[in-house]
Motif scaffolding. Sequence first.
Motif, PDB file in Angstrom:
ATOM      1  N   VAL A 134       0.831  -1.208   0.000  1.00  0.00           N
ATOM      2  CA  VAL A 134       0.000   0.000   0.000  1.00  0.00           C
ATOM      3  C   VAL A 134       0.863   1.255   0.000  1.00  0.00           C
ATOM      4  CG1 VAL A 134      -1.995  -1.019   1.179  1.00  0.00           C
ATOM      5  CG2 VAL A 134      -0.149  -0.009   2.538  1.00  0.00           C
ATOM      6  N   TYR A 135       0.259   2.302  -0.505  1.00  0.00           N
ATOM      7  CA  TYR A 135       0.807   3.647  -0.384  1.00  0.00           C
ATOM      8  C   TYR A 135      -0.142   4.445   0.483  1.00  0.00           C
ATOM      9  CZ  TYR A 135       4.719   4.172  -3.629  1.00  0.00           C
ATOM     10  OH  TYR A 135       5.952   4.131  -4.222  1.00  0.00           O
ATOM     11  N   GLY A 136       0.347   5.416   1.203  1.00  0.00           N
ATOM     12  CA  GLY A 136      -0.560   6.272   1.961  1.00  0.00           C
ATOM     13  C   GLY A 136       0.144   7.505   2.478  1.00  0.00           C
ATOM     14  N   THR A 214       9.717   5.819   3.193  1.00  0.00           N
ATOM     15  CA  THR A 214       9.013   7.030   3.628  1.00  0.00           C
ATOM     16  C   THR A 214       9.549   8.200   2.819  1.00  0.00           C
ATOM     17  OG1 THR A 214       8.977   6.085   5.834  1.00  0.00           O
ATOM     18  CG2 THR A 214       8.339   8.400   5.636  1.00  0.00           C
ATOM     19  N   PHE A 215       8.640   9.077   2.440  1.00  0.00           N
ATOM     20  CA  PHE A 215       9.021  10.258   1.659  1.00  0.00           C
ATOM     21  C   PHE A 215       8.534  11.501   2.361  1.00  0.00           C
ATOM     22  CE2 PHE A 215       8.195   6.645  -0.988  1.00  0.00           C
ATOM     23  CZ  PHE A 215       9.291   6.590  -1.835  1.00  0.00           C
ATOM     24  N   GLU A 216       9.312  12.539   2.262  1.00  0.00           N
ATOM     25  CA  GLU A 216       8.891  13.844   2.736  1.00  0.00           C
ATOM     26  C   GLU A 216       7.561  14.192   2.055  1.00  0.00           C
ATOM     27  OE1 GLU A 216      10.322  16.074   4.889  1.00  0.00           O
ATOM     28  OE2 GLU A 216       8.580  17.306   4.389  1.00  0.00           O
ATOM     29  N   GLY A 217       6.614  14.717   2.826  1.00  0.00           N
ATOM     30  CA  GLY A 217       5.310  15.009   2.241  1.00  0.00           C
ATOM     31  C   GLY A 217       5.218  16.388   1.614  1.00  0.00           C
ATOM     32  N   THR A 218       6.211  17.247   1.933  1.00  0.00           N
ATOM     33  CA  THR A 218       6.146  18.627   1.454  1.00  0.00           C
ATOM     34  C   THR A 218       6.228  18.690  -0.064  1.00  0.00           C
ATOM     35  OG1 THR A 218       7.384  19.137   3.448  1.00  0.00           O
ATOM     36  CG2 THR A 218       7.132  20.925   1.854  1.00  0.00           C
ATOM     37  N   LEU A 219       5.290  19.412  -0.646  1.00  0.00           N
ATOM     38  CA  LEU A 219       5.266  19.564  -2.102  1.00  0.00           C
ATOM     39  C   LEU A 219       6.552  20.224  -2.573  1.00  0.00           C
ATOM     40  CD1 LEU A 219       1.605  20.843  -2.540  1.00  0.00           C
ATOM     41  CD2 LEU A 219       2.537  18.736  -3.493  1.00  0.00           C
ATOM     42  N   GLY A 220       7.079  19.706  -3.682  1.00  0.00           N
ATOM     43  CA  GLY A 220       8.236  20.358  -4.283  1.00  0.00           C
ATOM     44  C   GLY A 220       9.581  19.875  -3.767  1.00  0.00           C
ATOM     45  N   THR A 221       9.594  19.148  -2.652  1.00  0.00           N
ATOM     46  CA  THR A 221      10.880  18.635  -2.162  1.00  0.00           C
ATOM     47  C   THR A 221      11.233  17.384  -2.968  1.00  0.00           C
ATOM     48  OG1 THR A 221       9.719  17.413  -0.434  1.00  0.00           O
ATOM     49  CG2 THR A 221      10.665  19.533   0.189  1.00  0.00           C
ATOM     50  N   PRO A 222      12.540  17.051  -3.039  1.00  0.00           N
ATOM     51  CA  PRO A 222      12.925  15.887  -3.842  1.00  0.00           C
ATOM     52  C   PRO A 222      12.283  14.601  -3.310  1.00  0.00           C
ATOM     53  CG  PRO A 222      14.867  17.016  -2.918  1.00  0.00           C
ATOM     54  CD  PRO A 222      13.670  17.734  -2.423  1.00  0.00           C
ATOM     55  N   VAL A 223      11.938  13.713  -4.246  1.00  0.00           N
ATOM     56  CA  VAL A 223      11.324  12.440  -3.847  1.00  0.00           C
ATOM     57  C   VAL A 223      12.425  11.421  -3.568  1.00  0.00           C
ATOM     58  CG1 VAL A 223       9.707  10.628  -4.537  1.00  0.00           C
ATOM     59  CG2 VAL A 223       9.280  12.992  -5.200  1.00  0.00           C
ATOM     60  N   ILE A 224      12.921  11.437  -2.331  1.00  0.00           N
ATOM     61  CA  ILE A 224      14.009  10.521  -1.956  1.00  0.00           C
ATOM     62  C   ILE A 224      13.506   9.647  -0.813  1.00  0.00           C
ATOM     63  CG2 ILE A 224      16.359  10.357  -1.053  1.00  0.00           C
ATOM     64  CD1 ILE A 224      16.728  13.266  -2.183  1.00  0.00           C
ATOM     65  N   VAL A 242       3.918   8.942  -5.426  1.00  0.00           N
ATOM     66  CA  VAL A 242       4.289   9.796  -4.295  1.00  0.00           C
ATOM     67  C   VAL A 242       3.857  11.233  -4.569  1.00  0.00           C
ATOM     68  CG1 VAL A 242       6.225  10.772  -2.983  1.00  0.00           C
ATOM     69  CG2 VAL A 242       6.219   8.348  -3.576  1.00  0.00           C
ATOM     70  N   GLU A 243       4.119  11.702  -5.783  1.00  0.00           N
ATOM     71  CA  GLU A 243       3.777  13.092  -6.093  1.00  0.00           C
ATOM     72  C   GLU A 243       2.267  13.327  -6.035  1.00  0.00           C
ATOM     73  OE1 GLU A 243       5.934  13.577  -9.724  1.00  0.00           O
ATOM     74  OE2 GLU A 243       7.777  14.162  -8.659  1.00  0.00           O
ATOM     75  N   ALA A 244       1.515  12.339  -6.538  1.00  0.00           N
ATOM     76  CA  ALA A 244       0.049  12.485  -6.506  1.00  0.00           C
ATOM     77  C   ALA A 244      -0.458  12.493  -5.059  1.00  0.00           C
ATOM     78  CB  ALA A 244      -0.593  11.346  -7.292  1.00  0.00           C
ATOM     79  N   LEU A 245       0.135  11.622  -4.248  1.00  0.00           N
ATOM     80  CA  LEU A 245      -0.296  11.561  -2.844  1.00  0.00           C
ATOM     81  C   LEU A 245       0.052  12.840  -2.090  1.00  0.00           C
ATOM     82  CD1 LEU A 245       0.321   7.976  -1.464  1.00  0.00           C
ATOM     83  CD2 LEU A 245      -1.716   9.354  -1.113  1.00  0.00           C
ATOM     84  N   ARG A 246       1.191  13.426  -2.441  1.00  0.00           N
ATOM     85  CA  ARG A 246       1.574  14.690  -1.797  1.00  0.00           C
ATOM     86  C   ARG A 246       0.529  15.761  -2.054  1.00  0.00           C
ATOM     87  NH1 ARG A 246       7.873  15.863  -3.291  1.00  0.00           N
ATOM     88  NH2 ARG A 246       8.814  14.737  -1.547  1.00  0.00           N
TER      89      ARG A 246
END
Length: 746
Positions: A134-136, A214-224, A242-246
């Motif tokens: 799952v993604y969330g 786990t990815f940072e949720g803040t929009l625009g930050t790198p997806v690492i 990840v980008e869509a979920l953000r």
Amino acid sequence: MPVHLVKEVNGVPEVQLPSCLEEVDFRTLQLGCDYTNKFIQGTVSLIYSLTQLGDGTTFLKILMQEREKFHPEISTIHILFFGDLAEQCAKIVRQGVYVKYNTVNSEEPVCLSVTPKYTYTPLNQLKHGSIVNVYGAVKFFKPPYQSRGTDYCSVVIIMDQSNAKLTCMLFSVNLDTLPVIYKIGDIVRFHRLKIQQYKNEIQGVTTVGFSSLTFEGTLGTPVIPRTSSKIYTFTTDDQKTVEALRIWAANHISSSGTLIKLSDIKAMQYFDLTCQLVGKAEVDGSSVLLKVWDGTKPPFPSWKVLFEDSSFEGDAGRVTQLQNLTIDILVYDNHVAFAKSLKVGSFLRIYSLHTKIQTVTPKKQPNIPHLEFHLHGGTCYGRGIKVLPENNCDVEELKRFLDSVDLDEYQLSKNICDLEFDRSNSFSPQDFVSPCDLERCQQLSATVLTDHQYLETTPLSAILKREAPQQYRIRAKLRNYEPQKLYQSVKLHCPQCHSLQEVPHENDTELVLQEFATEHPDPKLQNTSLYNSEVWTTQNQQERKIVIHFVKNDGILQAVEDTLILIEGGKLSEIYQLSKKFKGVIPVKSSQEDLIVLDLTVPFLIQGKTWHYGCKQCSKLKTMQNLSSLVKEASWTPTCIAQALGIVPLQYVFVMTFILDDGTGTLKVYLMDHENFFQIPASEILNSDDLQKNMEMIMYMLCPPGKKIGEYPWLECFIKSYNIRNEVEQEICYRIFDTVIAEDLI
DNA sequence: GATTAGGGTTTG
């Protein structure tokens, strides 16, 4: 080579599968059939350990789950490997790996294992008993903590675009395998999460082979991805997910209010603090002191926790330099061990940090409000501490901010730098008057005018000489006020007859309720078109009967939080509990024709923490069926309910007298305020410690005890004069209007 | 191999 590994990129094998191979699905498999040149594909859901049979042959058993998109129900088969094939497969096949397997009956079977191709199940389509990926977006989380069992535990609640919520119980002996979540809104990807049922709800639990990114949720930050795992798949599809979920989380998951700067904290609250550790000390066995700062100055000085010098770790010079900017946090119980391990200088996020204002201080110390900071024991509300890495985007921002802070601005005076770092002196009066505070007191007004700014200031001496009625703008200091016990200032005011009355005491309300509780509910008045009724019998209390009438909306029962209920025979504590769950509670009794409200000495409506009373003189009571006029709009506001029931609602007001002094004279002025002046609703303050503390703080600022009046802040107010005539004489009174406390004092 | 905890009730 019995085993052949094919790498697959975005669903396309890099090595073409032989064209002679034909795919078959699990359910067409039959005993005794020849499956040469056939293959099956599915996900490995379980791998047993590689073992040896009695004759020494190596043996491997795996469980393979068919792709769900072909069959809604889950179907799995066991696959048995022997000999070299078993050994080689054991090396390649991992749980969750997507396998194409050339079936049995070949002398040299080929196992085509392709790189994992994961499918992710939307959170609204999870089935009890399955193992899923799952993604969330994180809606709530508890940072990992040592459970009472063998593992670390982290509770994570995630949501996705389906708007479904999933509570995940994540356990691991190894701290590193738990997701590295720093804040609400972070995006997680879980592999091999077992879905099970608990209390009529599904939940996710770690299972063998669980892994997470786990990815940072803040929009625009790198997806690492944050992960301890060295091998993980991450495709362009993952990036898109990840980008869509953000974007979704930014609009649907609120994290506001939790991340707060020290300068923004209000008295009595819980918040998440991002800060740098400046020093620490062991206080006693069950608590550790952390000295931290975030570059901003709290509205009141922090308490200073006493400790043994020898237990202090940190740079004393730095602590002295930052002393007006650091706060002392006491960390308790289960958080102690972790707090002890923290390195001075590291960046932390402290979750559910509790601050409360103390206006009463120990003996021999000046009575000056200060802020206490506690990280209580336990893990409720996600309480805990996490070390943030240097490259975390919030840390980077904090570092930039800390570097930009002009420390000189916060020094008390030049002399303070010469003072010794003296921790035994818990409080010193100078701590509380920094140059900027003084300036504010001297220059600005602690109140703001909301209108009539064209009026010029009139000295009090001039006002005292004039007739009423008049309106004035004044500038004065608050020499004194009454009542000193602030809860005594809350009264009930009738807007119609202008009578003022005391708020009934709880004990009196309880007595009245008890009196009515002995009356008998009339079954004829139960279950009408307006409401459904239920009779509850209490245990061990002489079988006391409580009747609850659930008011319907156009014949249909609503969700609990939207439902108005009528209660017959409830005690105060029961009504209080019910008011937390339901939209509103009206205590009623049976009369001949219909249910009616009780005596108006008890509230006619309880909504949350607010108790609404009606005026005995002005109300002309109507029965409950009159509520049906409101049903279609379901407008259960106190005003509408009161109107339908013929009640004139009483307004909660603060009634206080201020003795104002501007140097030319003193004037006694009344304040009668619903919620404008203090920006605190009078209707809620009696049931809220927080609001009471806030008000204490405001009054402390306006009229600081132990200081000379020269140091008091100025108040700019509008007042109006009016005549009061009693039997003997005529008196001029004054009242404050169109004036509010300045926002930065609240 | 099971257990751990299972948000929502924080408070020294």
